[in-house]
Design a protein around this motif. Sequence first.
Motif, PDB file in Angstrom:
ATOM      1  N   ILE A   1       2.838 -25.416  -7.466  1.00 53.76           N
ATOM      2  CA  ILE A   1       3.920 -25.820  -6.560  1.00 53.76           C
ATOM      3  C   ILE A   1       4.576 -24.578  -5.945  1.00 53.76           C
ATOM      4  O   ILE A   1       4.779 -24.491  -4.736  1.00 53.76           O
ATOM      5  CB  ILE A   1       4.966 -26.675  -7.294  1.00 53.76           C
ATOM      6  N   GLY A   2       4.883 -23.597  -6.777  1.00 57.66           N
ATOM      7  CA  GLY A   2       5.584 -22.397  -6.301  1.00 57.66           C
ATOM      8  C   GLY A   2       4.754 -21.553  -5.358  1.00 57.66           C
ATOM      9  O   GLY A   2       5.248 -21.044  -4.354  1.00 57.66           O
ATOM     10  N   HIS A   3       3.453 -21.413  -5.658  1.00 56.58           N
ATOM     11  CA  HIS A   3       2.629 -20.448  -4.912  1.00 56.58           C
ATOM     12  C   HIS A   3       1.770 -21.080  -3.825  1.00 56.58           C
ATOM     13  O   HIS A   3       1.499 -20.453  -2.801  1.00 56.58           O
ATOM     14  CB  HIS A   3       1.741 -19.666  -5.878  1.00 56.58           C
ATOM     15  N   ALA A   4       1.307 -22.327  -4.036  1.00 54.20           N
ATOM     16  CA  ALA A   4       0.379 -22.925  -3.069  1.00 54.20           C
ATOM     17  C   ALA A   4       1.053 -23.954  -2.165  1.00 54.20           C
ATOM     18  O   ALA A   4       0.531 -24.289  -1.114  1.00 54.20           O
ATOM     19  CB  ALA A   4      -0.802 -23.557  -3.798  1.00 54.20           C
ATOM     20  N   VAL A   5       2.231 -24.466  -2.568  1.00 53.94           N
ATOM     21  CA  VAL A   5       2.950 -25.418  -1.709  1.00 53.94           C
ATOM     22  C   VAL A   5       4.165 -24.723  -1.086  1.00 53.94           C
ATOM     23  O   VAL A   5       4.309 -24.662   0.131  1.00 53.94           O
ATOM     24  CB  VAL A   5       3.403 -26.678  -2.496  1.00 53.94           C
ATOM     25  N   ALA A   6       5.041 -24.151  -1.932  1.00 52.29           N
ATOM     26  CA  ALA A   6       6.235 -23.465  -1.406  1.00 52.29           C
ATOM     27  C   ALA A   6       5.877 -22.082  -0.862  1.00 52.29           C
ATOM     28  O   ALA A   6       6.688 -21.451  -0.187  1.00 52.29           O
ATOM     29  CB  ALA A   6       7.298 -23.361  -2.498  1.00 52.29           C
ATOM     30  N   LEU A   7       4.665 -21.603  -1.177  1.00 51.35           N
ATOM     31  CA  LEU A   7       4.147 -20.326  -0.661  1.00 51.35           C
ATOM     32  C   LEU A   7       5.002 -19.116  -1.022  1.00 51.35           C
ATOM     33  O   LEU A   7       5.146 -18.182  -0.238  1.00 51.35           O
ATOM     34  CB  LEU A   7       3.941 -20.396   0.861  1.00 51.35           C
ATOM     35  N   HIS A   8       5.593 -19.133  -2.221  1.00 53.05           N
ATOM     36  CA  HIS A   8       6.267 -17.928  -2.710  1.00 53.05           C
ATOM     37  C   HIS A   8       5.202 -16.908  -3.103  1.00 53.05           C
ATOM     38  O   HIS A   8       4.109 -17.278  -3.543  1.00 53.05           O
ATOM     39  CB  HIS A   8       7.127 -18.261  -3.940  1.00 53.05           C
TER      40      HIS A   8
ATOM     41  N   ILE B   1      -4.687 -17.928  -5.215  1.00 54.69           N
ATOM     42  CA  ILE B   1      -4.859 -17.714  -6.664  1.00 54.69           C
ATOM     43  C   ILE B   1      -3.545 -17.150  -7.195  1.00 54.69           C
ATOM     44  O   ILE B   1      -3.253 -15.958  -7.002  1.00 54.69           O
ATOM     45  CB  ILE B   1      -6.018 -16.733  -6.955  1.00 54.69           C
ATOM     46  N   PRO B   2      -2.706 -17.999  -7.827  1.00 50.26           N
ATOM     47  CA  PRO B   2      -1.411 -17.501  -8.319  1.00 50.26           C
ATOM     48  C   PRO B   2      -1.593 -16.362  -9.326  1.00 50.26           C
ATOM     49  O   PRO B   2      -2.545 -16.358 -10.101  1.00 50.26           O
ATOM     50  CB  PRO B   2      -0.784 -18.735  -8.974  1.00 50.26           C
ATOM     51  N   GLN B   3      -0.653 -15.411  -9.292  1.00 48.23           N
ATOM     52  CA  GLN B   3      -0.772 -14.189 -10.101  1.00 48.23           C
ATOM     53  C   GLN B   3      -0.997 -14.464 -11.595  1.00 48.23           C
ATOM     54  O   GLN B   3      -1.792 -13.793 -12.249  1.00 48.23           O
ATOM     55  CB  GLN B   3       0.475 -13.332  -9.903  1.00 48.23           C
ATOM     56  N   LYS B   4      -0.283 -15.485 -12.107  1.00 43.79           N
ATOM     57  CA  LYS B   4      -0.382 -15.775 -13.547  1.00 43.79           C
ATOM     58  C   LYS B   4      -1.791 -16.166 -13.950  1.00 43.79           C
ATOM     59  O   LYS B   4      -2.226 -15.917 -15.077  1.00 43.79           O
ATOM     60  CB  LYS B   4       0.533 -16.953 -13.885  1.00 43.79           C
TER      61      LYS B   4
END
Length: 444
Positions: A184-191, A322-325
């Motif tokens: 949600i944070g990285h692929a939808v909200a694009l943080h 690809i989120p950092q975590k």
Amino acid sequence: MDEEYEVIVLGTGLKECILSGLLSVDGVKVLHMDRNDYYGGESTSLNLNQLWKKFRGEEKAPEHLGASRDYNVDMMPKFMMGNGKLVRTLIHTDVTKYLSFKAVDGSYVFVKGKVQKVPVTPMEALKSPLMGIFEKRRAGKFFSYVQDYDEKDPKTHNGMDLTKVTTKELIAKFGLDDNTIDFIGHAVALHTNDQHLIQPALDTVMRMKLYAESLARFQGTSPYIYPLYGLGELPQAFARLSAVYGGTYMLCKPECKVEFDEEGKVIGVTSEGETAKCKKIVCDPSYLPNKVRKIGTVARAIAIMSHPIPNTNDSHSVQVIIPQKQLGRKSDMYVFCCSYSHNVAPKGKFIAFVSTDAESDNPQTELKAGIDLLGPVDEIFFDMYDRYEPVNEPALDNCFISTSYDATTHFETTVADVLNMYTLITGKQLDLSVDLSAASAAEE
């Protein structure tokens, strides 16, 4: 050239061209110069022979890759959010008449070792293999809350003030697990990092709404659009716009030395012995290297392929985040793919990019996780470039310098910089309340 202008813009990168267009439309007298003999600066678009020359040092690419002119390889490839600020800016300036857009096929995320479609609606959440049965229900409830949320209607707030509640606290109320929070944070909200979790949740909720509204608008399978023939068309479209409103363009101007008075305020630009006077300068970091500082390096790979990225439902244009975590990194990795369906390569060819903020000196090793998702490649090029941001005080020297392009494969951060610069230069906010239907005629 010995004339006086209100603003001189140096460099024809996308940010500079948008600002030049916006200022010209406002009736500002603009001179736009570039030391190169082509538009686009760092964000230019290359044909195959130019790409070959840049990365292989040879004049001509091998013939089996197809005709050089059929390639339009963007050096800063970024998709546009269908309802985002860039599209609104394009409509506000009427640049849409110079461009044709086409919807992007897919928006994916890499979670738990797999490439998965990004779900954003309660229905998609229920179908998504990203989550187990109970998590789907919780995510569905959260998506419904976001969908119904209206800043002006307290009844939709569920008793929470999102200007005070952090994203972490909001998500905790719905009981979502870490992988869900990640996509949600990285692929939808694009943080681009996890700072948003400790910040007020309103920004994340509004970003999610933008994603969902963009998705609904094109009734496609992603919220993104992209110009036919690639982004190289954008700087030229804004250049045309600026010319229509009386802006002057000069390419191939060597040196472009910025001149200052004894108080350190800009007074003009000298090139080939002639000086054009001005009150303000807008430029990219390369024109005023002593007023910027290095903030990082981007590592990227550019691949030419003969197939779509595997596990993306045969998408001819796609973004995978690809989120950092997921990789144990400090920054996200981005995979971008576009093809002959957007006229950026010959029939049957696909262009893929993998990019991230470099955490080492070795792009091959660092980008491996993203490159592994591509499948077999015909050719691959590796590259690193430094990123800079301004450290000057524009109120004192009247120099407005853009920040270098980041590793993201979408335009949200780029446009935020442009709009912020516009406000600094003019002292006013750009009105982006436009009729969005003006850009929807040309997706197909």
